[in-house]
Design an enzyme around this catalytic site. Structure first.
Site, PDB file in Angstrom:
ATOM      1  N   SER A 146       0.831  -1.201   0.000  1.00 21.73           N
ATOM      2  CA  SER A 146       0.000   0.000   0.000  1.00 21.73           C
ATOM      3  C   SER A 146       0.864   1.248   0.000  1.00 21.73           C
ATOM      4  O   SER A 146       1.981   1.254   0.541  1.00 21.73           O
ATOM      5  CB  SER A 146      -0.897   0.022   1.237  1.00 21.73           C
TER       6      SER A 146
ATOM      7  N   TYR B 270      -1.633   0.018  10.206  1.00 17.40           N
ATOM      8  CA  TYR B 270      -1.801  -0.475   8.835  1.00 17.40           C
ATOM      9  C   TYR B 270      -0.575  -0.138   7.984  1.00 17.40           C
ATOM     10  O   TYR B 270      -0.010  -1.001   7.307  1.00 17.40           O
ATOM     11  CB  TYR B 270      -3.058   0.132   8.204  1.00 17.40           C
TER      12      TYR B 270
ATOM     13  N   LYS C 230       2.178  -2.779   6.286  1.00 19.28           N
ATOM     14  CA  LYS C 230       2.479  -2.837   4.860  1.00 19.28           C
ATOM     15  C   LYS C 230       3.960  -2.528   4.591  1.00 19.28           C
ATOM     16  O   LYS C 230       4.562  -3.082   3.660  1.00 19.28           O
ATOM     17  CB  LYS C 230       1.589  -1.861   4.090  1.00 19.28           C
TER      18      LYS C 230
END
Length: 238
Positions: A132, A142, A146
């Protein structure tokens, strides 16, 4: 030769479109997902669907036992921002759980699935991990998960490269027509994400699917160990 393609998290959005593209090219496609929805999607596309929670070791073991034969392409698509469906943490215990949830969904899922299928990857196979743009601004659980995925992917490339197996990470920016934001994307935020691109448009699932299809093709056999950004210029490298 008909290839076997495994796509985790393939029941919707980008994974679904990727499964469609590979199937239409004549490949044998196996998609996984955490719910019965994966079997419904598989029936609609004419591919094989197997229920599997890629972040759970026992579930991955069961999936690997059910999957027969060798694997030519493994796409670790399973993941998502678990923060979007969780309450704000109100304690250190809750904060730890929040970070563990995203690490499990986005990093451990790829590690476990790849480990379970590693001995069955054919020489010349491709492993493609879906990261991402959030990894470049890794202040959240998050983004950090990633970022860790991309680092692990580069190391895995060095391990598998001598066997002719490529490993790359595709890092999308804002992609429309997915369930990523769980209905929480405001019009203002969407406009901001599009304005940040150079081409002034959102990405589509097919944009990502086409890049992954290329990385899995014979035309990308010397392309490995890379994070390839697909975001319309919202984040640029040099």
């Amino acid at each position: 030769m008909t290839r076997t393609i495994v796509i985790t998290g393939g029941s919707r959005g980008i994974g679904r479109q990727l499964a469609r593209r590979f199937h239409e090219s004549g490949d044998r496609v196996v998609i996984t997902g955490r719910s019965a929805r994966v079997r419904e999607t598989a029936a609609e596309l004419g591919v094989t669907g197997i229920e599997c929670d890629a972040s759970e070791p026992a579930s991955v073991e069961t999936f690997a036992a059910e999957l027969d034969g060798e694997v030519d392409v493994l796409v670790n698509m399973a993941g998502g921002n678990t923060d979007l469906t969780a309450p704000e943490p109100d304690s250190l215990k809750a904060l730890a759980a929040q970070w563990n949830d995203n690490l499990s969904a986005n990093l451990l899922s790829a590690v476990l699935t790849t480990a379970a299928l590693r001995s069955r990857l054919r020489p010349g196979a491709a492993v493609i991990n879906v990261g991402s743009i959030g990894a470049e601004y890794a202040g959240s659980s998050y983004g950090a998960a990633k970022a860790a995925l991309a680092a692990w992917s580069a190391g895995l490339s060095a391990e598998l490269g001598p066997h002719g197996i490529t490993v790359n990470t595709v890092a999308p920016g804002y992609i429309e027509d997915t369930e990523f934001f769980h209905g929480k994307l405001t019009d203002e935020r969407r406009a901001h994400l599009i304005a940040a691109t150079h081409d002034k448009r959102p990405g589509t699932p097919d944009d990502v699917a086409a890049l992954i299809e290329f990385l899995a093709s014979p035309h990308a056999r010397h392309l490995t160990g890379q994070t390839i950004h697909l975001n319309g210029g919202a984040y640029t490298t040099r």
